[in-house]
Scaffold this motif. Structure first.
Motif, PDB file in Angstrom:
ATOM      1  N   ASN A   2       0.833  -1.196   0.000  1.00  0.00           N
ATOM      2  CA  ASN A   2       0.000   0.000   0.000  1.00  0.00           C
ATOM      3  C   ASN A   2       0.874   1.254   0.000  1.00  0.00           C
ATOM      4  OD1 ASN A   2      -1.879   1.930   2.212  1.00  0.00           O
ATOM      5  ND2 ASN A   2      -2.609   1.406   0.174  1.00  0.00           N
ATOM      6  N   ILE A   3       0.537   2.209  -0.863  1.00  0.00           N
ATOM      7  CA  ILE A   3       1.320   3.444  -0.999  1.00  0.00           C
ATOM      8  C   ILE A   3       0.547   4.593  -0.385  1.00  0.00           C
ATOM      9  CG2 ILE A   3       2.416   5.033  -2.629  1.00  0.00           C
ATOM     10  CD1 ILE A   3       2.474   2.733  -4.642  1.00  0.00           C
ATOM     11  N   GLN A   4       1.213   5.359   0.459  1.00  0.00           N
ATOM     12  CA  GLN A   4       0.605   6.523   1.100  1.00  0.00           C
ATOM     13  C   GLN A   4       1.365   7.788   0.717  1.00  0.00           C
ATOM     14  OE1 GLN A   4      -2.165   6.555   2.944  1.00  0.00           O
ATOM     15  NE2 GLN A   4      -2.423   4.332   2.759  1.00  0.00           N
ATOM     16  N   PRO A   5       0.671   8.930   0.653  1.00  0.00           N
ATOM     17  CA  PRO A   5       1.374  10.200   0.390  1.00  0.00           C
ATOM     18  C   PRO A   5       2.410  10.486   1.473  1.00  0.00           C
ATOM     19  CG  PRO A   5      -1.007  10.467   0.131  1.00  0.00           C
ATOM     20  CD  PRO A   5      -0.787   9.109   0.739  1.00  0.00           C
ATOM     21  N   ASN A   6       3.451  11.213   1.097  1.00  0.00           N
ATOM     22  CA  ASN A   6       4.481  11.602   2.051  1.00  0.00           C
ATOM     23  C   ASN A   6       3.966  12.663   3.018  1.00  0.00           C
ATOM     24  OD1 ASN A   6       6.507   9.992   0.755  1.00  0.00           O
ATOM     25  ND2 ASN A   6       6.672  11.563  -0.833  1.00  0.00           N
ATOM     26  N   ALA A   7       4.519  12.690   4.204  1.00  0.00           N
ATOM     27  CA  ALA A   7       4.212  13.771   5.141  1.00  0.00           C
ATOM     28  C   ALA A   7       4.871  15.059   4.638  1.00  0.00           C
ATOM     29  CB  ALA A   7       4.730  13.419   6.527  1.00  0.00           C
ATOM     30  N   PRO A   8       4.170  16.187   4.718  1.00  0.00           N
ATOM     31  CA  PRO A   8       4.759  17.451   4.244  1.00  0.00           C
ATOM     32  C   PRO A   8       6.024  17.807   5.023  1.00  0.00           C
ATOM     33  CG  PRO A   8       2.392  17.688   4.624  1.00  0.00           C
ATOM     34  CD  PRO A   8       2.796  16.369   5.202  1.00  0.00           C
ATOM     35  N   SER A   9       6.981  18.394   4.316  1.00  0.00           N
ATOM     36  CA  SER A   9       8.233  18.795   4.946  1.00  0.00           C
ATOM     37  C   SER A   9       8.474  20.295   4.863  1.00  0.00           C
ATOM     38  CB  SER A   9       9.411  18.070   4.273  1.00  0.00           C
ATOM     39  OG  SER A   9       9.437  18.352   2.879  1.00  0.00           O
ATOM     40  N   GLN A  10       7.591  21.020   4.146  1.00  0.00           N
ATOM     41  CA  GLN A  10       7.742  22.463   3.974  1.00  0.00           C
ATOM     42  C   GLN A  10       6.400  23.133   4.220  1.00  0.00           C
ATOM     43  OE1 GLN A  10      10.253  22.704   0.044  1.00  0.00           O
ATOM     44  NE2 GLN A  10       9.189  20.769   0.216  1.00  0.00           N
ATOM     45  N   ASN A  11       6.450  24.393   4.657  1.00  0.00           N
ATOM     46  CA  ASN A  11       5.230  25.102   5.028  1.00  0.00           C
ATOM     47  C   ASN A  11       5.141  26.447   4.309  1.00  0.00           C
ATOM     48  OD1 ASN A  11       3.972  23.515   7.469  1.00  0.00           O
ATOM     49  ND2 ASN A  11       6.184  23.524   7.801  1.00  0.00           N
ATOM     50  N   LEU A  12       3.993  26.681   3.671  1.00  0.00           N
ATOM     51  CA  LEU A  12       3.735  27.947   2.989  1.00  0.00           C
ATOM     52  C   LEU A  12       2.384  28.500   3.412  1.00  0.00           C
ATOM     53  CD1 LEU A  12       6.090  27.146   1.007  1.00  0.00           C
ATOM     54  CD2 LEU A  12       4.718  28.172  -0.792  1.00  0.00           C
ATOM     55  N   LEU A  13       2.273  29.829   3.410  1.00  0.00           N
ATOM     56  CA  LEU A  13       0.985  30.474   3.638  1.00  0.00           C
ATOM     57  C   LEU A  13       0.335  30.784   2.303  1.00  0.00           C
ATOM     58  CD1 LEU A  13       1.426  33.147   6.465  1.00  0.00           C
ATOM     59  CD2 LEU A  13       0.586  30.807   6.651  1.00  0.00           C
ATOM     60  N   LEU A  14      -0.985  30.679   2.259  1.00  0.00           N
ATOM     61  CA  LEU A  14      -1.756  31.073   1.093  1.00  0.00           C
ATOM     62  C   LEU A  14      -2.922  31.949   1.523  1.00  0.00           C
ATOM     63  CD1 LEU A  14      -2.737  30.915  -1.899  1.00  0.00           C
ATOM     64  CD2 LEU A  14      -3.986  28.831  -1.240  1.00  0.00           C
ATOM     65  N   VAL A  15      -2.961  33.171   1.005  1.00  0.00           N
ATOM     66  CA  VAL A  15      -4.164  33.997   1.107  1.00  0.00           C
ATOM     67  C   VAL A  15      -4.863  33.845  -0.228  1.00  0.00           C
ATOM     68  CG1 VAL A  15      -5.086  36.321   1.388  1.00  0.00           C
ATOM     69  CG2 VAL A  15      -3.085  35.621   2.692  1.00  0.00           C
ATOM     70  N   PRO A  16      -5.905  33.002  -0.308  1.00  0.00           N
ATOM     71  CA  PRO A  16      -6.482  32.661  -1.610  1.00  0.00           C
ATOM     72  C   PRO A  16      -7.311  33.788  -2.209  1.00  0.00           C
ATOM     73  CG  PRO A  16      -7.720  31.610   0.133  1.00  0.00           C
ATOM     74  CD  PRO A  16      -6.559  32.308   0.800  1.00  0.00           C
ATOM     75  N   LEU A  17      -7.480  33.728  -3.518  1.00  0.00           N
ATOM     76  CA  LEU A  17      -8.296  34.702  -4.241  1.00  0.00           C
ATOM     77  C   LEU A  17      -9.714  34.720  -3.682  1.00  0.00           C
ATOM     78  CD1 LEU A  17      -8.617  36.692  -6.606  1.00  0.00           C
ATOM     79  CD2 LEU A  17      -9.028  34.713  -8.091  1.00  0.00           C
ATOM     80  N   ASP A  18     -10.256  33.560  -3.389  1.00  0.00           N
ATOM     81  CA  ASP A  18     -11.523  33.430  -2.666  1.00  0.00           C
ATOM     82  C   ASP A  18     -11.623  32.012  -2.135  1.00  0.00           C
ATOM     83  OD1 ASP A  18     -12.598  31.781  -4.765  1.00  0.00           O
ATOM     84  OD2 ASP A  18     -13.261  33.552  -5.849  1.00  0.00           O
ATOM     85  N   GLY A  19     -12.770  31.685  -1.531  1.00  0.00           N
ATOM     86  CA  GLY A  19     -12.911  30.401  -0.865  1.00  0.00           C
ATOM     87  C   GLY A  19     -13.278  29.242  -1.756  1.00  0.00           C
ATOM     88  N   ARG A  20     -13.448  29.447  -3.050  1.00  0.00           N
ATOM     89  CA  ARG A  20     -13.792  28.350  -3.947  1.00  0.00           C
ATOM     90  C   ARG A  20     -12.652  27.335  -4.026  1.00  0.00           C
ATOM     91  NH1 ARG A  20     -14.144  30.512  -9.283  1.00  0.00           N
ATOM     92  NH2 ARG A  20     -12.808  32.154  -8.448  1.00  0.00           N
ATOM     93  N   PRO A  21     -12.964  26.049  -4.233  1.00  0.00           N
ATOM     94  CA  PRO A  21     -11.918  25.026  -4.295  1.00  0.00           C
ATOM     95  C   PRO A  21     -10.795  25.308  -5.306  1.00  0.00           C
ATOM     96  CG  PRO A  21     -14.057  23.985  -4.052  1.00  0.00           C
ATOM     97  CD  PRO A  21     -14.325  25.451  -4.232  1.00  0.00           C
ATOM     98  N   PRO A  22     -11.068  25.803  -6.534  1.00  0.00           N
ATOM     99  CA  PRO A  22      -9.945  26.039  -7.455  1.00  0.00           C
ATOM    100  C   PRO A  22      -8.916  27.018  -6.917  1.00  0.00           C
ATOM    101  CG  PRO A  22     -12.030  26.117  -8.634  1.00  0.00           C
ATOM    102  CD  PRO A  22     -12.361  26.071  -7.180  1.00  0.00           C
ATOM    103  N   CYS A  23      -9.368  27.968  -6.128  1.00  0.00           N
ATOM    104  CA  CYS A  23      -8.462  29.004  -5.621  1.00  0.00           C
ATOM    105  C   CYS A  23      -7.784  28.602  -4.313  1.00  0.00           C
ATOM    106  CB  CYS A  23      -9.234  30.307  -5.403  1.00  0.00           C
ATOM    107  SG  CYS A  23     -10.092  30.900  -6.884  1.00  0.00           S
ATOM    108  N   ARG A  24      -8.362  27.683  -3.604  1.00  0.00           N
ATOM    109  CA  ARG A  24      -7.847  27.302  -2.291  1.00  0.00           C
ATOM    110  C   ARG A  24      -7.470  25.814  -2.226  1.00  0.00           C
ATOM    111  NH1 ARG A  24     -10.068  24.978   2.212  1.00  0.00           N
ATOM    112  NH2 ARG A  24      -9.199  25.607   4.242  1.00  0.00           N
ATOM    113  N   GLN A  25      -8.461  24.935  -2.423  1.00  0.00           N
ATOM    114  CA  GLN A  25      -8.230  23.511  -2.220  1.00  0.00           C
ATOM    115  C   GLN A  25      -7.285  22.919  -3.250  1.00  0.00           C
ATOM    116  OE1 GLN A  25      -9.610  22.324   0.601  1.00  0.00           O
ATOM    117  NE2 GLN A  25      -8.323  20.523   0.347  1.00  0.00           N
TER     118      GLN A  25
END
Length: 561
Positions: A32-55
């Protein structure tokens, strides 16, 4: 009697064994393959709350090991309600010191989101207050890159301008003024008629919107020259070839050149929703020193020059723009490329759909040559019949061998999303320290790939029309503004039922389940998807977009003995 009990017991054991075997089969033979744990951190102030801009940014970020941190929901905009700009700035100020960098939507910080930016006005004093905040943010965090983006207003008049005919006249006026500014001949009589027909109040409101935005963007460009902003991307939302927004764009281009700013510092691009994701990919490429070589392939000889709906430029120009924006280069041949960006723009009125079987074979040929392949699957009329994906499924095409897929909304949205997610994958694989890490990157990439396939094809090319038609048939005319307590819940129920039916069939297809061999810097691996689940809903009270997250159950096939 004892024999009967023994016989019943044997029958029950047999029934349980059959139930366990057929309804609950054993785990697949593989790791079974699992995604890696994140190793870097970034902030995002999205254009708006819609999934394309945020998720999308959050999900694609995991491919390259980024944990993308976004503002809490109570600060974020929600449909027509703007975000808390003061709270957003405070959140950014408090959280940036612990992060590597920040991707910042100026429209969110100043207006409270894209929809608010289309309607609200910002005085020179309010603009200057934001500029002062950005200077202070940089002074407090001089080693943190501030990657900002701002959206030029679209030419569609604001909703605060009343009257169908008035809006129609303003659009016609915008197109004529755009042609005039480009040095083309226009009907001066018609231009004078429109100027007389449009009320002075609405004309002033419409033109002032662009003047205000140009003044803001000039101030942001100055911040780039000062070194406050590490990079600035100006996006053009829903453009056309000739319009007043293009006049503003030409003014800003000239100002950037006057200030001597290179494109890696300040640039104008077509699009809006995909810009944050593209900026993430560009940041990753700059950080790692990777410049993806991308070969652009087309489904039809006319695709290169095709201008798709809501676009001001053709497909070739759009693709080159997005490749340059993420720090890549266009390759002159497939042999020299890290990635094949395959662009499809089928249009039944031009009979391009007759070549789809040939397109499927072309895609197979690229895979047979072990090429990395990103498919942009667009439709001139936003219909499933004009896309390539259904033929891929019918022909058992190994869908998980695609590096990226996109087919939503405008050409700039789809090309930007596919190119950026593919670039994140390629860059991450190039720097993967181990086989385990390489497989974790594969897992994250397949998850993002399946999200895009289920939304961009199954929902946007099939189910959205069914949901809208059902709502309208019941008397609900405005599917872009649903009632949260009534038809929005009904629409969600329809969405769930229809999409789960699609998923049930799709996850049994050979196209999804077929094992594929993926070539990485750490070697070649054979993987397969054994199952796929999905969570989805309407994030806003309208049917235009959905929140969708898949969970693919991915396994690595054991090496053959």
């Amino acid at each position: 009697m004892k024999r009967i009990y023994i016989l019943l017991g044997l029958m029950l054991c047999l029934a349980f064994a059959c139930w366990h075997t057929f309804l609950h089969p054993a785990a697949p033979a593989g790791i079974n393959i699992q995604p890696n744990a994140p190793s870097q951190n970034l902030l995002l102030v999205p254009l708006d709350g819609r999934p394309p801009c945020r998720q999308f940014v959050i999900d694609a970020g995991t491919i390259a090991g980024y944990a993308i941190h976004t503002p809490p929901s109570e600060l974020q905009d929600y449909y027509s309600a703007p975000g808390d700009t003061a709270g957003m700035r405070q959140w950014l100020q408090e959280n940036l010191p612990e992060q590597e960098a920040a991707i910042i939507s100026i429209d969110q910080l100043l207006y409270g989101g894209l929809l608010a930016a289309r309607e609200k006005e910002a005085t020179p004093a309010q603009q200057d207050e934001l500029i002062a905040f950005l200077r202070q943010l940089h002074a407090q965090n001089p080693d943190k890159p501030l990657l900002a983006f701002s959206i030029l207003p679209r030419q569609t008049p604001q909703d605060t301008i009343d009257g169908y005919q008035e809006k129609k006249d303003l659009l016609a006026y915008s197109r004529l003024k755009g042609r005039q500014a480009a040095g083309l001949a226009v009907d001066e009589t018609e231009l004078a008629r429109l100027e007389a027909a449009i009320s002075p109040e609405n004309m002033q409101k419409y033109l002032q919107h662009f003047a205000e935005n140009e003044a803001l963007n000039r101030k942001l460009i100055a911040l780039v020259k000062e070194g406050v902003l590490t990079r600035l991307v100006l996006g053009q939302d829903d453009g056309e070839e000739y319009s007043i927004p293009n006049i503003e764009k030409s003014h800003l281009w000239a100002f950037m050149q006057q200030e001597g700013l290179p494109e890696e510092k300040a640039v104008i691009t077509h699009g809006a929703d995909e810009i944050a994701l593209t900026m993430l990919a560009a940041y990753q490429n700059e950080r790692t020193g990777y410049r993806p070589q991308v070969y652009i392939a087309y489904n039809h000889p006319t695709t290169r020059e095709t201008i798709m709906p809501y676009m001001a430029i053709d497909m070739a120009a759009t693709a080159r723009e997005k490749i340059a924006l993420l720090g890549g280069q266009e390759a002159v041949s497939a042999d020299e490329a890290d990635l094949i960006l395959y662009l499809s723009t089928n249009d039944y009125e031009k009979d391009t759909v007759s070549l789809r079987s040939q397109n499927v074979q072309e895609l197979r040929d690229y895979l047979d040559q072990s090429r990395k392949l990103a498919l942009v699957d667009l439709s001139k009329h936003f219909t499933a019949q004009e896309t390539i994906l259904p033929l891929l499924l019918e022909n058992d095409f190994p869908i998980n061998s695609l590096t990226a897929y996109a087919g939503w909304n405008t050409a700039s949205n789809a090309i930007g999303t596919a190119a950026a997610s593919a670039s994140l994958y390629l860059s991450a694989q190039k720097n993967a320290p181990s086989q385990k890490e390489a497989l974790g990157i594969v897992a994250s990439n397949i998850r993002f790939l399946q999200n895009r396939i289920l939304e961009d094809y199954f929902y946007l090319k099939e189910d959205i029309d069914t949901v809208n038609h059902t709502l309208k048939k019941a008397g609900y005319r405005n599917t872009a503004d649903l009632d949260l307590e009534h038809n929005w819940r009904w629409a969600n129920a329809m969405l769930q039922a229809s999409m789960q039916k699609h998923l049930a069939a799709y996850k049994q297809s050979q196209s999804l389940k077929k094992p594929v061999q993926l070539h990485t810097e750490q070697g070649a691996f054979t993987i397969f998807v054994d199952d796929l689940t999905m969570e989805l809903s309407y994030p806003w009270p309208r049917t235009f977009e959905i929140y969708l997250e898949t969970t693919p159950y991915i396994y690595q096939s054991p090496p053959s003995s």
